[in-house]
Design a protein around this motif. Structure first.
Motif, mmCIF file in Angstrom:
data_model
loop_
_atom_site.group_PDB
_atom_site.id
_atom_site.type_symbol
_atom_site.label_atom_id
_atom_site.label_comp_id
_atom_site.label_asym_id
_atom_site.label_seq_id
_atom_site.Cartn_x
_atom_site.Cartn_y
_atom_site.Cartn_z
ATOM 1 N N GLN A 66 38.495 35.205 -19.428
ATOM 2 C CA GLN A 66 37.940 36.049 -19.164
ATOM 3 C C GLN A 66 37.460 37.201 -20.281
ATOM 4 O OE1 GLN A 66 39.508 38.189 -15.943
ATOM 5 N NE2 GLN A 66 39.278 36.356 -14.430
ATOM 6 N N LEU B 46 48.112 32.536 -16.014
ATOM 7 C CA LEU B 46 47.553 33.992 -15.836
ATOM 8 C C LEU B 46 47.144 34.271 -17.371
ATOM 9 C CD1 LEU B 46 46.946 36.505 -14.403
ATOM 10 C CD2 LEU B 46 49.306 37.162 -14.486
ATOM 11 N N GLU C 242 43.734 32.446 -18.150
ATOM 12 C CA GLU C 242 42.643 33.048 -17.200
ATOM 13 C C GLU C 242 42.280 34.494 -17.844
ATOM 14 O OE1 GLU C 242 42.587 33.994 -12.633
ATOM 15 O OE2 GLU C 242 43.593 35.593 -13.435
ATOM 16 N N ILE C 243 43.062 35.447 -18.369
ATOM 17 C CA ILE C 243 42.528 36.753 -19.011
ATOM 18 C C ILE C 243 42.046 36.501 -20.239
ATOM 19 C CG2 ILE C 243 43.724 39.024 -19.886
ATOM 20 C CD1 ILE C 243 45.815 38.964 -17.683
ATOM 21 N N LEU D 35 36.071 39.946 -17.281
ATOM 22 C CA LEU D 35 37.427 40.481 -17.042
ATOM 23 C C LEU D 35 36.954 41.145 -15.421
ATOM 24 C CD1 LEU D 35 39.186 42.208 -19.648
ATOM 25 C CD2 LEU D 35 39.993 40.497 -18.202
ATOM 26 N N ASN E 104 42.190 42.123 -13.381
ATOM 27 C CA ASN E 104 42.953 41.996 -14.646
ATOM 28 C C ASN E 104 42.643 42.879 -15.723
ATOM 29 O OD1 ASN E 104 43.997 39.410 -14.009
ATOM 30 N ND2 ASN E 104 42.338 38.195 -14.537
ATOM 31 N N TYR F 187 48.122 38.380 -7.727
ATOM 32 C CA TYR F 187 48.167 37.644 -9.073
ATOM 33 C C TYR F 187 49.120 36.211 -8.606
ATOM 34 C CZ TYR F 187 46.716 41.826 -11.599
ATOM 35 O OH TYR F 187 46.048 42.890 -11.776
#
Length: 190
Positions: free
Chosen positions: A55, A48, A51-52, A61, A65, A143
């Motif tokens: 982005q 996670l 991923e953020i 984004l 998120n 999530y």
């Protein structure tokens, strides 16, 4: 991921935190990255977190998120940066050794006062980290990378935060009756 993005800008830290504008952005940015790597990644887990970060780098984004970042991660990072920065901003590494800045109008704080400042802001960061962890637990279905990802050996497993206070179990040993001793003979200190 080649470039580590800041989840929270130095300007945001200065605007919403207690750090003054004259603190070097480089020091704040280094502290933010350290907080993200060492503390935030343990809450989010590697998948996670990555991923953020990806982005943010790509300016793509998702709404979910962005909400996570604005409502939960930002408060955690601000307070953790202040807590970790208490020591980082006070001392400098130079060719003459580790030094602290001093001016005519300001007085440096004692080591004990610095520790108290760090503890206070650390507790604030812990509160916001617990809040972030609770939000992710409640919304684990939206999530999925939070708990079900992180399958590689190098991944950091996400964890739900608990408060880091100790337990006081009392000063005396417990006493048991002879009847209890008969049923619990393995208890050597009773």
């Amino acid at each position: 991921m080649s470039l580590k993005p800041l989840f929270v800008s130095t300007a945001t830290i200065k605007k919403y935190g207690v750090i003054e504008n004259n603190v070097d952005d480089k020091l704040i940015a280094q502290t933010i990255i350290m907080v993200q790597d060492l503390q935030l990644q343990q809450i989010l887990g590697s998948d996670l977190y990555n991923e953020i970060a990806n982005q943010i780098n790509a300016s793509t984004l998702t709404v979910l998120n962005q909400t996570l970042l604005d409502e939960y991660i930002r408060d955690f990072i601000i307070n953790a940066t202040i807590a970790d920065g208490a020591i980082i901003f006070n001392y400098r590494f130079s060719n003459k050794g580790v030094v602290t800045q001093n001016s005519d109008n300001q007085q440096p704080v004692s080591q004990r006062e610095l520790e108290l400042i760090e503890q206070k802001w650390g507790r604030m960061a812990e509160f916001y980290g617990k809040r972030l962890s609770g939000y992710l637990a409640e919304n684990s279905n939206i999530y999925p990378l939070w708990m079900s990802g992180n399958n590689k050996l190098q991944d950091i497993q996400s964890r739900e935060l608990g408060y880091s206070t100790g337990f006081f179990l009392g000063r005396s040993r417990r006493t048991i009756t002879n009847n209890e001793r008969k049923y619990y003979p393995y208890c050597k200190d009773c």
